[in-house]
Design a protein around this motif. Structure first.
Motif: not given
Length: 114
Positions: A32-60
């Protein structure tokens, strides 16, 4: 990937999440963008979803000792990991262009901690 996002978060946002929930919070911060600091996200929602899923799997799985892990699941996760890595590289390139081209040609290599 985590090291790259931590460096960007610290250098651009001036903030890296604390240890308690750092992995998920760092991914959410990057997506997500950070108002007043950067107007753009570093990663998109699809990348976020994949990385959260992989992180959750690893922890589980780290706590289950892989008792229910199947070969098919491992193959699927390997494909998702490669897809996430490719999307991450594309996202960083896009982010670099949006903020003025200060990003390196390719993300740093090394083990991922996400």
């Amino acid at each position: 990937m985590e090291r790259c996002l931590k460096i960007l978060a610290q250098d651009i946002d001036g903030y890296v999440p604390d240890e308690n929930s750092r992995h998920r919070d760092l991914l959410l911060q990057a997506a997500h963008p950070v108002p007043g600091i950067r107007d753009a996200s570093m990663i998109n929602e699809k990348t976020l979803h994949l990385l959260v899923g992989l992180k959750d799997f690893r922890h589980r799985e780290r706590n289950l000792y892989s008792r229910e892990l199947t070969a098919d699941r491992v193959i699927t996760l390997a494909d998702e990991t490669q897809n996430a890595l490719n999307l991450f590289a594309q996202d960083l390139e896009t982010f670099g262009k949006k903020i003025g081209g200060i990003m390196p040609e390719s993300p740093p290599s090394g083990p991922s901690l996400l």
